[in-house]
Design an enzyme around this catalytic site. Structure first.
Site, mmCIF file in Angstrom:
data_model
loop_
_atom_site.group_PDB
_atom_site.id
_atom_site.type_symbol
_atom_site.label_atom_id
_atom_site.label_comp_id
_atom_site.label_asym_id
_atom_site.label_seq_id
_atom_site.Cartn_x
_atom_site.Cartn_y
_atom_site.Cartn_z
ATOM 1 N N LYS A 43 0.573 -1.450 0.232
ATOM 2 C CA LYS A 43 -0.108 -0.101 0.095
ATOM 3 C C LYS A 43 1.149 0.917 0.219
ATOM 4 O O LYS A 43 0.463 2.013 -0.702
ATOM 5 C CB LYS A 43 -0.927 0.171 1.545
ATOM 6 C CG LYS A 43 -2.243 1.604 1.017
ATOM 7 C CD LYS A 43 -3.359 1.305 2.038
ATOM 8 C CE LYS A 43 -3.758 -0.098 2.444
ATOM 9 N NZ LYS A 43 -4.503 -0.033 3.962
ATOM 10 N N ARG A 159 -16.471 12.458 4.985
ATOM 11 C CA ARG A 159 -17.189 11.107 4.952
ATOM 12 C C ARG A 159 -16.541 10.572 3.030
ATOM 13 O O ARG A 159 -16.173 11.566 2.333
ATOM 14 C CB ARG A 159 -18.641 12.094 4.072
ATOM 15 C CG ARG A 159 -19.628 13.095 5.121
ATOM 16 C CD ARG A 159 -20.498 13.615 4.328
ATOM 17 N NE ARG A 159 -19.866 14.354 3.543
ATOM 18 C CZ ARG A 159 -20.346 15.492 2.783
ATOM 19 N NH1 ARG A 159 -21.711 15.646 2.630
ATOM 20 N NH2 ARG A 159 -20.152 16.495 2.085
ATOM 21 N N GLY A 268 -35.082 4.139 3.038
ATOM 22 C CA GLY A 268 -34.822 3.243 2.140
ATOM 23 C C GLY A 268 -34.023 2.066 2.494
ATOM 24 O O GLY A 268 -34.826 1.876 4.192
ATOM 25 N N CYS A 275 -18.497 3.459 9.454
ATOM 26 C CA CYS A 275 -18.537 3.832 10.120
ATOM 27 C C CYS A 275 -19.444 4.028 11.625
ATOM 28 O O CYS A 275 -19.632 3.231 12.655
ATOM 29 C CB CYS A 275 -18.181 5.308 9.492
ATOM 30 S SG CYS A 275 -16.217 6.278 9.544
ATOM 31 N N LYS A 338 -22.846 3.157 -0.475
ATOM 32 C CA LYS A 338 -23.157 4.291 -0.789
ATOM 33 C C LYS A 338 -22.512 4.887 -2.378
ATOM 34 O O LYS A 338 -21.713 4.119 -2.333
ATOM 35 C CB LYS A 338 -23.439 5.467 0.284
ATOM 36 C CG LYS A 338 -21.693 5.874 0.551
ATOM 37 C CD LYS A 338 -21.500 6.834 0.960
ATOM 38 C CE LYS A 338 -20.232 7.595 1.076
ATOM 39 N NZ LYS A 338 -20.099 8.624 2.097
HETATM 40 C C1 UDX Z 1 -20.042 9.177 8.343
HETATM 41 C C2 UDX Z 1 -20.493 10.159 8.394
HETATM 42 O O1 UDX Z 1 -21.133 11.505 7.942
HETATM 43 C C3 UDX Z 1 -19.022 11.415 8.411
HETATM 44 O O2 UDX Z 1 -19.212 12.510 9.234
HETATM 45 C C4 UDX Z 1 -18.125 10.624 9.723
HETATM 46 O O3 UDX Z 1 -16.772 10.947 9.432
HETATM 47 C C5 UDX Z 1 -18.138 8.448 9.478
HETATM 48 O O4 UDX Z 1 -18.924 8.267 8.520
HETATM 49 P P1 UDX Z 1 -19.778 7.688 5.521
HETATM 50 O O5 UDX Z 1 -19.862 6.609 6.627
HETATM 51 O O6 UDX Z 1 -18.654 7.873 4.757
HETATM 52 O O7 UDX Z 1 -19.488 9.255 6.180
HETATM 53 O O8 UDX Z 1 -21.294 7.763 4.760
HETATM 54 P P2 UDX Z 1 -21.884 9.050 5.327
HETATM 55 O O9 UDX Z 1 -22.547 9.473 3.737
HETATM 56 O O10 UDX Z 1 -22.646 9.313 6.038
HETATM 57 O O11 UDX Z 1 -23.546 7.884 4.681
HETATM 58 C C6 UDX Z 1 -23.851 6.773 5.789
HETATM 59 C C7 UDX Z 1 -25.281 5.312 5.136
HETATM 60 O O12 UDX Z 1 -26.091 6.373 5.739
HETATM 61 C C8 UDX Z 1 -24.660 5.387 3.305
HETATM 62 O O13 UDX Z 1 -24.972 4.357 3.453
HETATM 63 C C9 UDX Z 1 -26.232 5.620 3.293
HETATM 64 O O14 UDX Z 1 -26.268 5.199 2.233
HETATM 65 C C10 UDX Z 1 -26.930 5.927 4.319
HETATM 66 N N1 UDX Z 1 -27.518 7.102 4.287
HETATM 67 C C11 UDX Z 1 -27.448 8.339 4.475
HETATM 68 C C12 UDX Z 1 -29.692 6.983 4.319
HETATM 69 O O15 UDX Z 1 -29.653 5.852 4.123
HETATM 70 N N2 UDX Z 1 -29.893 7.750 4.338
HETATM 71 C C13 UDX Z 1 -29.700 9.117 4.223
HETATM 72 O O16 UDX Z 1 -31.188 10.178 4.343
HETATM 73 C C14 UDX Z 1 -28.279 9.522 4.264
#
Ligand code: UDX
Length: 450
Positions: A43, A159, A268, A275, A338
């Site tokens: 890596k 994120r 959904g 995280c 996502k």
């Molecule tokens: C998250 C936090 O947002 C971020 O601040 C932290 O540092 C790490 O964890 P991340 O895991 O990258 O970030 O994804 P995020 O955009 O928060 O989405 C998390 C999950 O929630 C995804 O599976 C997404 O599909 C889902 N989601 C998000 C929903 O189901 N509905 C929503 O309205 C928003």
């Protein structure tokens, strides 16, 4: 002013996974001289050659720019961190196998080996997400072994998919500093961090300077709030399904109240990734250890609601497939947890795909970026490169990760490849009218007709 707060510093970043690699390159972009320490030699070599071992929009350009500037390098030996003014600890804290608690092995190992090369006057800065109380414990180790060195906690909130922008333009900076945590050190951690983030501070980014425990908790509280918001709207979706109401309109309507806000109210399949799921579980485990478990029992429900959505999606697929999944051809669009990510950790989409397959369906999965990871970790799933291949002869198409290219599919021409025009929108992301007018039976979680 005696000192120039814009003066570039020598920094090390321990752990060059998602967080560390982006942090290292971003710090070089801010003008600092940075060495990224990554124990995985392959890596480290890949990053040093400008090749990004994961998908993150905009990161490869940033990495190459930082390498070309000569300010960024990577190494596998902790000795290369020697002499840096600030050492960022960016290693992972996954969920422990079979338990809710976080696995701190990597944080502890990284700190222990860093202490071997740490010098007086240097600052260790934790960025990993850790259970509250960890920073105080590590600070004691640092102080005991390297008098004159200090530790601060500086959580990150990036994120996936927006990692570069979130690192260079965060919506806030949080510093947990020794002076407010009952630790006695000669290092002015706030001043050092202000120098590291001089450009970000100059942008007027809000800053919270606090004690270790608060800094650690800001991160877990923020993620718990986001998870709760998603599960709240998904609980409303369950009720909408029971009453014939429409969760999307409900979310739009309550989201107009700016005390509530529309963000993170997309109902959904719920949340996944590396995280939110593990962070709320580790938070519950830590609360239990502290004798405060009652305060977080609601997070268990947040987790339950979230997991129920996956089961409901499988049921819905069975329903539309005339009550039997046996031998049915199902196209799964999306595998990453996502869009704009190739991360499949705790991916709701793959969880649903695997359940469908276990129940006898003939599943084909596609994703614009995550297929190499799916092939590596879910070899039992049949992967194909395009949505058209996935949908060839399908009895139902499931949109499980809302990539732009799937949202923009033309339902008319796409309908030509399937056997039956049935679409299940697991992310409430498709233009329902367009799909229905092209002759598709449209179903979604929490929407009318379900
Ligand atoms: C998250 C936090 O947002 C971020 O601040 C932290 O540092 C790490 O964890 P991340 O895991 O990258 O970030 O994804 P995020 O955009 O928060 O989405 C998390 C999950 O929630 C995804 O599976 C997404 O599909 C889902 N989601 C998000 C929903 O189901 N509905 C929503 O309205 C928003």
């Amino acid at each position: 002013m005696a000192e120039n707060s814009d003066a570039p510093l020598k920094l090390s970043v321990i752990g060059c996974g998602y967080l560390g690699a982006v942090h290292a390159a971003s710090m070089a972009e801010l003008g600092h001289e940075v060495v990224g320490i990554e124990v995985d030699v392959a890596k480290a070599e890949s990053l040093a050659a400008g090749r990004v071992p994961f998908f993150e929009p905009g990161f490869e350009e940033l990495l190459r720019r930082s390498l070309d500037s000569g300010r960024l390098s990577f190494a596998s030996d902790m000795a290369d961190a020697r002499g840096a003014a600030v050492h960022f600890v960016c290693v992972g804290t996954p969920q422990r196998r079979g338990e809710y608690a976080a696995d701190l092995t990597y944080v502890e190992a990284a700190t222990a080996s860093l202490i071997e090369v740490l010098g007086p006057g240097e600052l260790v800065v934790g960025k990993s997400t850790v259970p509250v109380g960890t920073a105080a414990r590590l600070a004691e180790q640092v102080a005991a072994r390297v008098p004159g060195a200090a530790l601060a906690w500086n959580p990150e909130f990036l994120r996936e998919g927006f990692a570069v922008a979130d690192t260079l333009h965060p919506d806030r900076l949080v510093y947990g500093v020794p002076s407010l945590s009952g630790a006695d050190t000669a290092v002015d951690a706030e001043k050092v961090l202000d120098t590291v983030y001089a450009r970000i501070v100059a942008d007027g980014t809000p800053k919270v300077v606090t004690d270790y425990a608060t800094a650690e908790m800001v991160k877990t509280a923020a993620n718990s709030f986001l998870a709760t918001k998603i599960s709240f709207i998904n609980a409303m979706a369950e009720l909408c399904e029971a009453t014939g109401a429409d969760v999307k309109q409900l979310a739009d309507a309550i989201g107009h109240d700016d005390r509530i806000g529309r963000k993170f109210l997309n109902a959904g399949l719920g949340f996944g990734g590396g995280c939110l799921p593990k962070d709320i579980r580790a938070f519950m485990a830590r609360a239990g250890e502290l004798g405060a478990d009652q305060a977080l029992t609601f997070l268990r429900e947040v987790d339950n609601i979230n997991m129920r959505r996956r089961i409901r999606m499988v049921e819905l697929a069975r329903q539309v497939c005339d009550d039997s999944l046996l031998g049915k051809r199902i196209a799964v669009l999306g595998a990453a947890f996502k869009p704009d990510s190739d991360d499949i950790r705790d991916s709701p989409a793959l969880n649903v795909a695997a359940q469908l397959q276990l129940q006898g369906a003939n599943v084909r999965v596609t994703d614009p970026q995550a297929l190499p990871n799916v092939r590596r970790h879910w070899s039992q799933l049949d992967c194909v490169d395009t949505p058209e291949e996935a949908a060839e002869g399908a009895d139902a198409v499931l949109l499980l990760t809302e990539w732009k290219q799937y949202r923009e599919l033309d339902p008319g021409s796409f309908g030509k490849v399937v056997r039956t025009r049935r679409v299940l929108d697991g992310r409430n992301a498709l233009d329902r009218e367009a799909w229905e007018s092209a002759g598709w039976t449209y179903r979604a979680l929490g929407r009318r007709n379900v």
